[in-house]
Write an enzyme that holds these catalytic residues in place. Structure first.
Site, PDB file in Angstrom:
ATOM      1  CE1 TYR A   1      -4.220  -1.175  -0.375  1.00 20.39           C
ATOM      2  CE2 TYR A   1      -3.642  -2.696   1.376  1.00 20.39           C
ATOM      3  CZ  TYR A   1      -4.497  -2.300   0.363  1.00 20.39           C
ATOM      4  OH  TYR A   1      -5.625  -3.030   0.094  1.00 20.39           O
TER       5      TYR A   1
ATOM      6  CD  GLU B   1      -5.400 -30.065   7.152  1.00 19.05           C
ATOM      7  OE1 GLU B   1      -5.962 -29.530   6.170  1.00 19.05           O
ATOM      8  OE2 GLU B   1      -5.420 -31.294   7.355  1.00 19.05           O
TER       9      GLU B   1
ATOM     10  CG  ASP C   1      -8.711 -33.005   7.343  1.00 17.30           C
ATOM     11  OD1 ASP C   1      -8.915 -33.445   8.490  1.00 17.30           O
ATOM     12  OD2 ASP C   1      -9.230 -31.961   6.903  1.00 17.30           O
TER      13      ASP C   1
END
EC number: 5.6.2.2
Length: 365
Positions: A107, A193, A245
């Site tokens: 920015y 996770e 997972d």
């Protein structure tokens, strides 16, 4: 348990970086003054290849080639412009001993940079040129990692006493280099996770019962989470397990902790945690723990492409061939599942049965 860490003992000081920046810019000015087109050589790194044989000599610690940026090529002009603008901002941060995020830098010249990825690439190039890590430039990311458990540490003079509230989430410190006085009576470190699994363990008083430290990067881990995990491993010398997972993205996140990412391969030696052990979920866990068919999801075409691409990574065959076998098995079975699916038995099945049985039984890779 407490100790000292050494992972970043050779990191450059701000004064060294400022000197390198001055020498770099002086060389460019001298070339221009003498009518020469500056040539900037940037090393390129990778932390894996996809060669079919298992005898590759990949190393993320060594560059594989050099890229040359020059004013003589029109396509390089914009990259050099961005790189020098970002370098000026970095120099200011170092001189004033302030920190800024990548987004802050974007920015400062949004019309010139046009996209955040342009800034990210320039920062990576500067790190390679200055032979340092991003945090050495006083460029930090907004932290998203969480930690809880049997741990106490200080950061910049502020004490974080997780031990008194072992099931309460604390933010992972952003300025990991300022973390000191690490004390723990934990038996192991568990990396999970997702935040949903982290919160499940917190609700089940998991750390209280198992005397451990639990960390999550809430998906793909940011730099602070990976550095903090590395610091704890170096300092406490505890067994470190990772729970993800059973799907391609979980495996990729596991690999990011263990081997680092390709995007930041130049810094992998400071960000990877080779001590990490894969606790699950494994493809056959769905049968071992009697998950009903409704809990299993078919791999999508994108899942299969991602899995096939990961199977070609050289480090799997070279360093963790059993990980690769599990990944291959997932592809052959064609299904995936989330760890939360274990709640089909009991809400606390993950914390009361799954994790303890795996650690006590040595069922990890």
């Amino acid at each position: 348990m407490e100790g000292k860490h050494s992972r970043w003992s050779s990191q450059p000081r701000p004064c060294d970086l400022l000197r390198k920046i001055r020498e770099f810019t002086r060389a460019i000015v001298e070339d221009l003054s003498n009518g020469r087109s500056p040539e900037i050589l940037i090393d390129r790194f990778r932390n894996y290849c996809t060669k079919p044989d298992s005898n590759c000599d990949c190393s993320s610690d060594l560059p594989i080639l050099k890229e040359t940026l020059t004013l003589r090529r029109e396509s390089h002009l914009r990259r050099l412009d961005v790189l020098l603008r970002v370098l000026v901002i970095v120099q200011q941060l170092l001189q004033e001993n302030r920190h800024g995020s990548k987004r802050d830098i974007y920015y400062m010249h949004p019309s010139v940079f046009s996209d955040q990825s342009i800034v990210d690439r320039a920062i990576n190039d500067i790190c390679i040129l200055m032979q340092c890590s991003r945090h050495n430039l006083n460029v930090v990311s907004v932290g998203k990692g969480l930690v809880m458990g049997w741990l106490r540490f200080s950061e910049a003079g502020n004490m974080f006493d997780c031990i008194n509230r072992p099931n309460t989430a604390f933010p992972v410190p952003i300025h990991v280099e300022e973390v000191k006085d690490i004390v723990s009576v934990a038996k192991y470190i568990l990396v999970v996770e997702k935040e949903s699994v982290f919160q499940r363990l917190a609700n089940d008083q998991f750390c209280n019962t198992n005397h451990c430290i639990v960390i999550t990067g809430r998906g793909y881990p940011d730099i602070s989470t990976r550095r903090f995990l590395g610091l704890l491993v170096d300092t406490l010398h505890l067994p470190t397990y990772c729970l993800v997972d059973c799907d391609p993205y979980g495996f990729d996140i596991l690999s990011t902790y263990r081997f680092g990412s390709m995007q930041m391969a130049y810094d992998a030696k400071f960000l990877r945690v080779p001590e990490i052990l894969w606790l699950g979920g494994f493809p056959l866990d769905s049968e071992k723990y009697l998950l009903p068919q409704q809990c299993l999801l078919p791999l999508t075409a994108q899942d299969k492409r991602k899995t096939e691409a990961m199977l070609r990574r050289c480090y799997l065959q070279r360093e963790v061939p059993r990980w690769r076998l599990e990944l291959q098995l997932m592809l052959e079975r064609g299904v995936k599942f989330e760890l939360e699916a274990l709640s089909v038995h009991e809400l606390n099945f993950l914390s009361a049965v799954y994790i303890p049985s795996k650690i006590q039984g040595g069922v990890y890779i």
